[in-house]
Scaffold this active site. Structure first.
Site, PDB file in Angstrom:
ATOM      1  N   HIS A  53      -2.479   1.742   8.503  1.00  0.00           N
ATOM      2  CA  HIS A  53      -3.598   0.970   7.939  1.00  0.00           C
ATOM      3  C   HIS A  53      -3.749  -0.321   8.726  1.00  0.00           C
ATOM      4  O   HIS A  53      -2.760  -1.030   8.958  1.00  0.00           O
ATOM      5  CB  HIS A  53      -3.306   0.661   6.465  1.00  0.00           C
ATOM      6  CG  HIS A  53      -4.201  -0.379   5.870  1.00  0.00           C
ATOM      7  ND1 HIS A  53      -5.576  -0.281   5.864  1.00  0.00           N
ATOM      8  CD2 HIS A  53      -3.923  -1.542   5.233  1.00  0.00           C
ATOM      9  CE1 HIS A  53      -6.089  -1.338   5.268  1.00  0.00           C
ATOM     10  NE2 HIS A  53      -5.112  -2.132   4.877  1.00  0.00           N
TER      11      HIS A  53
ATOM     12  N   HIS B 282     -12.659  -3.704   4.018  1.00  0.00           N
ATOM     13  CA  HIS B 282     -11.204  -3.887   4.085  1.00  0.00           C
ATOM     14  C   HIS B 282     -10.591  -3.411   5.410  1.00  0.00           C
ATOM     15  O   HIS B 282      -9.841  -4.145   6.037  1.00  0.00           O
ATOM     16  CB  HIS B 282     -10.552  -3.175   2.887  1.00  0.00           C
ATOM     17  CG  HIS B 282      -9.087  -3.427   2.740  1.00  0.00           C
ATOM     18  ND1 HIS B 282      -8.455  -3.538   1.515  1.00  0.00           N
ATOM     19  CD2 HIS B 282      -8.105  -3.576   3.657  1.00  0.00           C
ATOM     20  CE1 HIS B 282      -7.167  -3.765   1.702  1.00  0.00           C
ATOM     21  NE2 HIS B 282      -6.936  -3.793   2.989  1.00  0.00           N
TER      22      HIS B 282
ATOM     23  N   GLU C 183       0.827  -1.216   0.000  1.00  0.00           N
ATOM     24  CA  GLU C 183       0.000   0.000   0.000  1.00  0.00           C
ATOM     25  C   GLU C 183       0.859   1.263   0.000  1.00  0.00           C
ATOM     26  O   GLU C 183       0.357   2.337   0.334  1.00  0.00           O
ATOM     27  CB  GLU C 183      -0.949   0.019   1.214  1.00  0.00           C
ATOM     28  CG  GLU C 183      -1.888  -1.168   1.335  1.00  0.00           C
ATOM     29  CD  GLU C 183      -2.913  -1.292   0.209  1.00  0.00           C
ATOM     30  OE1 GLU C 183      -2.922  -0.430  -0.695  1.00  0.00           O
ATOM     31  OE2 GLU C 183      -3.681  -2.255   0.232  1.00  0.00           O
TER      32      GLU C 183
ATOM     33  N   GLU D 152     -17.119  10.260  24.384  1.00  0.00           N
ATOM     34  CA  GLU D 152     -15.915  11.041  24.089  1.00  0.00           C
ATOM     35  C   GLU D 152     -15.355  10.829  22.681  1.00  0.00           C
ATOM     36  O   GLU D 152     -14.330  11.414  22.318  1.00  0.00           O
ATOM     37  CB  GLU D 152     -14.857  10.787  25.166  1.00  0.00           C
ATOM     38  CG  GLU D 152     -15.336  11.371  26.485  1.00  0.00           C
ATOM     39  CD  GLU D 152     -14.362  11.240  27.639  1.00  0.00           C
ATOM     40  OE1 GLU D 152     -13.175  10.987  27.408  1.00  0.00           O
ATOM     41  OE2 GLU D 152     -14.819  11.401  28.777  1.00  0.00           O
TER      42      GLU D 152
ATOM     43  N   HIS E   8      -6.602  -3.814   9.644  1.00  0.00           N
ATOM     44  CA  HIS E   8      -7.809  -4.573   9.310  1.00  0.00           C
ATOM     45  C   HIS E   8      -8.665  -4.680  10.576  1.00  0.00           C
ATOM     46  O   HIS E   8      -8.599  -5.669  11.298  1.00  0.00           O
ATOM     47  CB  HIS E   8      -7.431  -5.954   8.771  1.00  0.00           C
ATOM     48  CG  HIS E   8      -6.747  -5.892   7.446  1.00  0.00           C
ATOM     49  ND1 HIS E   8      -6.249  -7.006   6.803  1.00  0.00           N
ATOM     50  CD2 HIS E   8      -6.490  -4.848   6.619  1.00  0.00           C
ATOM     51  CE1 HIS E   8      -5.707  -6.646   5.649  1.00  0.00           C
ATOM     52  NE2 HIS E   8      -5.834  -5.335   5.523  1.00  0.00           N
TER      53      HIS E   8
HETATM   54  O1  2HA Z   1      -0.302  -5.360   3.715  1.00  0.00           O
HETATM   55  O2  2HA Z   1      -3.194  -4.819   4.372  1.00  0.00           O
HETATM   56  O3  2HA Z   1      -4.023  -3.724   2.140  1.00  0.00           O
HETATM   57  C1  2HA Z   1      -1.457  -6.053   3.416  1.00  0.00           C
HETATM   58  C2  2HA Z   1      -2.601  -5.130   3.370  1.00  0.00           C
HETATM   59  C3  2HA Z   1      -2.979  -4.604   2.068  1.00  0.00           C
HETATM   60 ZN    ZN Z   2      -5.153  -4.071   4.010  1.00  0.00          ZN
END
Ligand code: 2HA
Ligand code: ZN
Length: 286
Positions: free
Chosen positions: A142, A213, A118, A172, A144
């Site tokens: 990022h 995602h 990413e 809050e 999940h």
């Molecule tokens: O690195 O999360 O979106 C793996 C991921 C791709």
């Molecule tokens: Zn991801």
């Protein structure tokens, strides 16, 4: 002369990967983290850089305001779980070229590898957040996050609807993300298209949901970025429980819009008015 791991920023980067793992957000190679380094951090770390940097790699994106910057990044296909165990094999420092369109690895990913898949989205988000925060934001993260992912399968994919739900999950929350949270519809991950769509949200918000995602957040430092991810995901968890406990129906009582205004006033934060005034029949939290 110590090691690169004596540098606090490297330690903090590794610690944040571990914090996300502890939360259960990084199955396998899921999720990624990048940090735009300060000049003094680059200077300290540079004594540990490879004698011969690796080749320049052209990116599908470009940014004038990131020319010659250095980033710490997790590696593509690497497990965040392994970062603390063998950091030199799972993370890297990359340098951006004079044109702002290519990177080269100067340290880390021993045994081969590339920055996170990413990286285009991280890179473009850094560019936008650096501009809109006058250089303050340095972290893009990022993860999940399961409850956010679940709710994108249930609620309309609109920033206003998600933000209102998350603000109203617990008192809050609106203090932590008064600007709101953006939403990117389902897209193929990893490329320039999703990077551009995420950037459109990052112009307005410091967090963007990727439908089906996970979540992207930005922040000035590791704690603030991690805290934002954690607060948004916890809000989604509470909303999921509340909806499920009530058989999927609209909650019986909610934090009202006037309650939100009162919190904003008391805590001295300006809530996004467009979100506050948003009216829709699809909004279960009005
Ligand atoms: O690195 O999360 O979106 C793996 C991921 C791709
Ligand atoms: Zn991801």
């Amino acid at each position: 002369m110590g090691t690169i791991f004596n540098e606090k920023v490297i330690e903090d980067f590794m610690h944040m990967c571990h914090d996300g793992v502890r939360q259960g957000w990084h199955e396998r190679n899921g999720g990624n983290l990048t940090y735009r380094m300060r000049p003094e951090e680059v200077e300290y770390c540079s004594r540990f850089f490879d004698k011969k940097p690796r080749d320049w790699v052209k990116m599908p994106v470009q940014a004038d305001n990131l020319k010659n910057e250095f980033f710490i990044t997790t590696g593509s296909g690497k497990f965040l779980e392994n970062v603390e165990l063998e950091p030199q094999k799972n993370i890297a420092i990359v340098e951006i070229n004079d044109a702002g369109d290519s990177y080269r690895i100067v340290w880390g990913l021993e045994g081969g590898g590339r920055p996170t898949s990413e990286f285009p989205t991280h890179f473009m988000n850094h560019s936008i957040r650096k501009r809109v925060t006058n250089g303050e934001n340095r972290v893009i993260y990022h993860a999940h996050t399961p409850f956010i992912i679940a709710l994108t399968q249930v609620l309309p994919l609109k920033a206003e609807i998600f933000t209102r739900m998350l603000w109203k999950s617990a008192t809050e929350c609106c203090v932590v993300f008064p600007g709101g949270v953006g939403v990117v519809p389902w897209m193929v991950p990893g490329g320039a298209d999703i990077a551009k769509a995420t950037c459109a949200e990052m112009e307005k918000y410091d967090a963007a949901i990727w439908a089906f995602h996970g979540l992207f957040v930005s922040g000035p430092d590791f704690d603030t970025a991690f805290g934002l991810m954690h607060t948004i995901e916890k809000a989604a968890q509470i909303a999921t429980y509340a909806l499920a406990a009530n058989g999927g129906k609209k909650p019986n009582q909610v934090i009202t819009d006037d309650n939100l205004r009162a919190i904003g006033k008391e805590f001295g934060v300006v809530l996004n008015e467009e979100v506050l005034n948003y009216k829709s029949d699809d909004d279960m939290f009005c």
